[in-house]
Scaffold this motif. Structure first.
Motif, PDB file in Angstrom:
ATOM      1  N   LEU A 116      12.153   4.967  53.522  1.00 49.25           N
ATOM      2  CA  LEU A 116      13.230   5.185  52.548  1.00 49.25           C
ATOM      3  C   LEU A 116      12.775   6.071  51.401  1.00 49.25           C
ATOM      4  CD1 LEU A 116      14.514   1.506  52.133  1.00 49.25           C
ATOM      5  CD2 LEU A 116      15.682   3.371  53.339  1.00 49.25           C
ATOM      6  N   GLY A 117      13.671   6.947  50.937  1.00 44.33           N
ATOM      7  CA  GLY A 117      13.487   7.629  49.659  1.00 44.33           C
ATOM      8  C   GLY A 117      14.236   6.809  48.624  1.00 44.33           C
ATOM      9  N   GLY A 118      14.525   7.397  47.463  1.00 42.26           N
ATOM     10  CA  GLY A 118      15.210   6.635  46.424  1.00 42.26           C
ATOM     11  C   GLY A 118      16.724   6.769  46.467  1.00 42.26           C
ATOM     12  N   SER A 119      17.227   7.775  47.184  1.00 41.53           N
ATOM     13  CA  SER A 119      18.668   8.026  47.190  1.00 41.53           C
ATOM     14  C   SER A 119      19.310   7.543  48.506  1.00 41.53           C
ATOM     15  CB  SER A 119      18.895   9.526  46.958  1.00 41.53           C
ATOM     16  OG  SER A 119      20.242   9.739  46.617  1.00 41.53           O
ATOM     17  N   ARG A 120      20.554   7.958  48.768  1.00 43.06           N
ATOM     18  CA  ARG A 120      21.274   7.452  49.943  1.00 43.06           C
ATOM     19  C   ARG A 120      20.525   7.793  51.243  1.00 43.06           C
ATOM     20  NH1 ARG A 120      26.920  10.200  48.590  1.00 43.06           N
ATOM     21  NH2 ARG A 120      25.430  11.831  48.040  1.00 43.06           N
ATOM     22  N   THR A 121      20.461   6.825  52.149  1.00 41.92           N
ATOM     23  CA  THR A 121      19.579   6.913  53.319  1.00 41.92           C
ATOM     24  C   THR A 121      20.209   7.674  54.491  1.00 41.92           C
ATOM     25  OG1 THR A 121      18.770   4.748  52.661  1.00 41.92           O
ATOM     26  CG2 THR A 121      18.202   5.485  54.900  1.00 41.92           C
ATOM     27  N   ALA A 122      21.378   7.222  54.927  1.00 44.80           N
ATOM     28  CA  ALA A 122      22.019   7.853  56.093  1.00 44.80           C
ATOM     29  C   ALA A 122      23.498   7.527  56.091  1.00 44.80           C
ATOM     30  CB  ALA A 122      21.379   7.345  57.385  1.00 44.80           C
ATOM     31  N   GLY A 123      24.306   8.505  56.490  1.00 42.71           N
ATOM     32  CA  GLY A 123      25.749   8.289  56.592  1.00 42.71           C
ATOM     33  C   GLY A 123      26.088   7.999  58.052  1.00 42.71           C
ATOM     34  N   ILE A 124      26.794   6.897  58.281  1.00 43.72           N
ATOM     35  CA  ILE A 124      27.188   6.538  59.649  1.00 43.72           C
ATOM     36  C   ILE A 124      28.704   6.689  59.746  1.00 43.72           C
ATOM     37  CG2 ILE A 124      27.287   4.668  61.339  1.00 43.72           C
ATOM     38  CD1 ILE A 124      24.562   3.753  60.403  1.00 43.72           C
ATOM     39  N   VAL A 125      29.153   7.485  60.729  1.00 46.42           N
ATOM     40  CA  VAL A 125      30.572   7.835  60.832  1.00 46.42           C
ATOM     41  C   VAL A 125      31.151   7.313  62.149  1.00 46.42           C
ATOM     42  CG1 VAL A 125      32.235   9.755  60.674  1.00 46.42           C
ATOM     43  CG2 VAL A 125      29.939  10.015  59.696  1.00 46.42           C
ATOM     44  N   GLY A 146      19.900  11.173  55.397  1.00 47.30           N
ATOM     45  CA  GLY A 146      19.865  11.589  54.006  1.00 47.30           C
ATOM     46  C   GLY A 146      18.447  11.534  53.477  1.00 47.30           C
ATOM     47  N   ASP A 147      18.213  10.710  52.445  1.00 45.93           N
ATOM     48  CA  ASP A 147      16.902  10.661  51.795  1.00 45.93           C
ATOM     49  C   ASP A 147      15.989   9.689  52.533  1.00 45.93           C
ATOM     50  OD1 ASP A 147      14.853  11.042  50.077  1.00 45.93           O
ATOM     51  OD2 ASP A 147      15.763  10.004  48.369  1.00 45.93           O
ATOM     52  N   VAL A 148      15.451  10.163  53.660  1.00 45.48           N
ATOM     53  CA  VAL A 148      14.595   9.337  54.502  1.00 45.48           C
ATOM     54  C   VAL A 148      13.616  10.288  55.184  1.00 45.48           C
ATOM     55  CG1 VAL A 148      16.251   9.438  56.418  1.00 45.48           C
ATOM     56  CG2 VAL A 148      14.741   7.495  56.259  1.00 45.48           C
ATOM     57  N   SER A 149      12.390   9.834  55.378  1.00 51.21           N
ATOM     58  CA  SER A 149      11.395  10.723  56.017  1.00 51.21           C
ATOM     59  C   SER A 149      10.852  10.066  57.274  1.00 51.21           C
ATOM     60  CB  SER A 149      10.201  10.961  55.097  1.00 51.21           C
ATOM     61  OG  SER A 149      10.619  11.250  53.812  1.00 51.21           O
ATOM     62  N   ARG A 150      10.592  10.896  58.289  1.00 52.68           N
ATOM     63  CA  ARG A 150       9.977  10.351  59.509  1.00 52.68           C
ATOM     64  C   ARG A 150       8.466  10.633  59.468  1.00 52.68           C
ATOM     65  NH1 ARG A 150      12.604   8.945  63.968  1.00 52.68           N
ATOM     66  NH2 ARG A 150      14.243  10.494  63.844  1.00 52.68           N
ATOM     67  N   MET A 151       7.684   9.574  59.625  1.00 54.62           N
ATOM     68  CA  MET A 151       6.225   9.729  59.619  1.00 54.62           C
ATOM     69  C   MET A 151       5.727  10.135  61.007  1.00 54.62           C
ATOM     70  SD  MET A 151       5.302   9.061  56.537  1.00 54.62           S
ATOM     71  CE  MET A 151       6.768   9.934  56.058  1.00 54.62           C
ATOM     72  N   ASP A 152       4.476  10.525  61.097  1.00 51.93           N
ATOM     73  CA  ASP A 152       3.927  10.964  62.385  1.00 51.93           C
ATOM     74  C   ASP A 152       3.994   9.864  63.438  1.00 51.93           C
ATOM     75  OD1 ASP A 152       3.470  13.393  61.350  1.00 51.93           O
ATOM     76  OD2 ASP A 152       1.354  13.022  60.849  1.00 51.93           O
ATOM     77  N   ASP A 153       3.911   8.598  62.996  1.00 51.10           N
ATOM     78  CA  ASP A 153       3.982   7.500  63.973  1.00 51.10           C
ATOM     79  C   ASP A 153       5.436   7.143  64.320  1.00 51.10           C
ATOM     80  OD1 ASP A 153       4.880   6.313  61.680  1.00 51.10           O
ATOM     81  OD2 ASP A 153       3.317   4.796  61.543  1.00 51.10           O
ATOM     82  N   GLY A 154       6.405   7.938  63.842  1.00 48.77           N
ATOM     83  CA  GLY A 154       7.809   7.708  64.196  1.00 48.77           C
ATOM     84  C   GLY A 154       8.560   6.815  63.221  1.00 48.77           C
ATOM     85  N   LYS A 155       7.830   6.166  62.314  1.00 49.97           N
ATOM     86  CA  LYS A 155       8.473   5.262  61.341  1.00 49.97           C
ATOM     87  C   LYS A 155       9.340   6.045  60.363  1.00 49.97           C
ATOM     88  CE  LYS A 155       5.647   1.193  60.650  1.00 49.97           C
ATOM     89  NZ  LYS A 155       4.359   0.887  60.063  1.00 49.97           N
ATOM     90  N   LEU A 156      10.473   5.441  59.983  1.00 47.06           N
ATOM     91  CA  LEU A 156      11.340   6.066  58.976  1.00 47.06           C
ATOM     92  C   LEU A 156      11.120   5.372  57.642  1.00 47.06           C
ATOM     93  CD1 LEU A 156      14.746   6.381  60.879  1.00 47.06           C
ATOM     94  CD2 LEU A 156      13.267   8.262  60.138  1.00 47.06           C
TER      95      LEU A 156
END
Ligand code: AMP
Ligand code: GLY
Length: 442
Positions: A384-393, A372-382
């Protein structure tokens, strides 16, 4: 084949995954409001920009010449992106602005049901002027103090305030209603219903309506359904495509309401609704009521259903556009699913964790993870944004087993985040079943 995907969250990561599984092997041109790593991985072209900048979107569409567009989020749909794309001959899986009022205006939705004799609404009244006395009469007398005040425009489910929960007195209700009228011109006030909520999403092409499995969402931020409303903290679905607290006639009625509404929309607007109609329902003591409609996939609801789709999603999209949609094009696996959203600790009250690092677990084959609201940086780090991060099903034969999978994966997430441990647990689902049993009068 090329598909333009308008994206803002994990919902469109799930959509992108379903599209590329198609035997048509489409290229995905994504326009996304964040650097979503899941969509970036799948898309052949990814533009990170505003999803409301229509001139820029049309520019990209003219260059890439997609066969069609899939528009995930409510804002561009409600704002008329389908109409704009049509001017350059790009058809969309999403309704035009006029038809999308079923979501963008709660007053329009209530009036439509009333006009076409679809008896599914609680008692309601729409106010466009701040008459304190009138507001007070409706809240105090007609609703007997149990009322809901709804901001009449898109606000991600967060413009709704419920008496006894967010509004403690009639006076507070009146103040909020007046603020709504001042901000968006009108407010819908409804009788507060008691019951259990569920979502039923349908693929719609005019009057052809094909349903997906029913889902239960959990909109409240905290364990035990407490705290402010969010976009949704987690969801479950059952292997029989119904839900443990529903009777067959409840689900049949919800399906009928979606179908009648698709028909009413076509009659009212003079053209077909093409896309996804999402009915948010409540099972109450004497049947089913409609709480709201959305003109798009639910998030997280779509994270439960698309992993179960056994047929070709691109075929479904194309037949929605061509008005050839049929039941046999849509088949879902008979499995149960539980989705839990990982969200920053401050969500939805503040965005204090923005920019902090999060690490997510490796996902086994009986589970899915949608970014969701998460960004991957060039060094691979994830980050957080301000909203929901990831849905796990978790996906298994029973809700209880699917819950264990989702739960154990959520526990492996590291960072300043939280999730709701209660969603989909046997204890929590049983509580719902027992509550409905005690409430039901039929
Ligand atoms: P909505 O954006 O209309 O879905 O409203 C957000 C949430 O407010 C719903 O999921 C319900 O929990 C609650 N809500 C909305 N309308 C009603 C109602 N008439 N009675 C009780 N709860 C409601
Ligand atoms: N899960 C609620 C929504 O998508 O609006």
């Amino acid at each position: 084949m090329k598909i333009l995907l308008m994206a803002s969250s994990a919902r469109e990561h799930a959509v992108a995954e379903a599209l590329v599984k198609s035997r048509s092997k489409p290229e995905i041109i994504a326009i996304c409001s964040t650097k979503n790593p899941g969509i970036a991985n799948i898309a052949t072209e990814m533009h990170v920009q505003s999803i409301m900048d229509f001139p820029k979107i049309l520019e990209i569409a003219k260059q890439s010449k997609p066969d069609f567009a899939f528009i995930g989020p409510d804002d561009p749909i409600g704002g008329g992106l389908v109409d704009a794309l049509e001017t350059i001959d790009v058809p969309s899986v999403a309704p035009k602005k006029n038809l999308a009022r079923i979501e963008s205006s709660k007053g329009f939705a209530r009036n439509l049901l009333q006009k076409y004799d679809i008896h599914a609404s609680p008692r309601f009244k729409i106010f466009d002027s701040a008459e304190r006395k009138e507001l007070s009469i409706f809240m105090e007398q007609e609703s007997r103090g149990n009322f809901v005040v709804k901001y009449d425009a898109l606000k991600g489910g967060k413009g709704v305030k419920v008496s006894g929960e967010h509004l403690q007195t009639i006076e507070e209700g009146i103040e909020y209603a007046i603020a709504c009228i001042e901000e968006c011109g009108q407010v819908v006030i409804e009788e507060k219903l008691i019951g259990v909520e569920f979502s039923l999403m349908s693929f719609v092409s005019g009057t052809k309506v094909v349903d997906m499995p029913a889902i239960q969402d959990h909109k409240r931020a905290f364990v035990g359904d407490t705290g402010p409303n969010t976009g949704g903290m987690g969801t479950y679905s059952d292997a029989d495509h119904s839900l443990p607290f529903l009777q067959k006639k409840d689900l049949d009625r919800a399906k009928e309401i979606n179908r009648l509404t698709a028909e009413a929309l076509e009659r009212e607007c003079g053209e077909p609704f093409k896309g996804i109609l999402y009915g948010g329902f409540m099972a109450v003591k004497d049947g089913v009521r409609l709480i709201e409609f959305n003109a798009r996939f639910g998030d997280p609801e779509v994270l439960n259903v698309l992993p179960l789709l056994e047929t070709d999603f691109v075929d479904i999209c194309q037949t929605i556009i061509d008005e050839n949609l049929s039941e046999d094009l849509v088949r879902f696996a008979h499995k149960a699913t539980v989705c839990k959203y990982i969200a920053p600790e401050g969500y939805p009250m503040n965005k204090d964790q923005r920019g902090q690092t999060v690490s997510l677990p490796v996902i086994p084959s009986n589970a899915r993870l949608y970014y969701g609201d998460v960004s991957r940086m060039d060094d691979g780090k994830l980050l957080l944004g301000g909203s929901r991060t990831a849905g796990i099903v978790g996906i298994e034969d029973t809700i209880a087993d699917a819950e264990k999978i989702a739960q154990s994966l959520c526990e492996k997430v590291k960072g300043p985040v939280r999730f709701r441990r209660d969603i989909g647990t046997e204890k929590f689902v049983k509580k719902r079943v027992e509550f409905m049993r005690s409430l039901r009068t039929y």
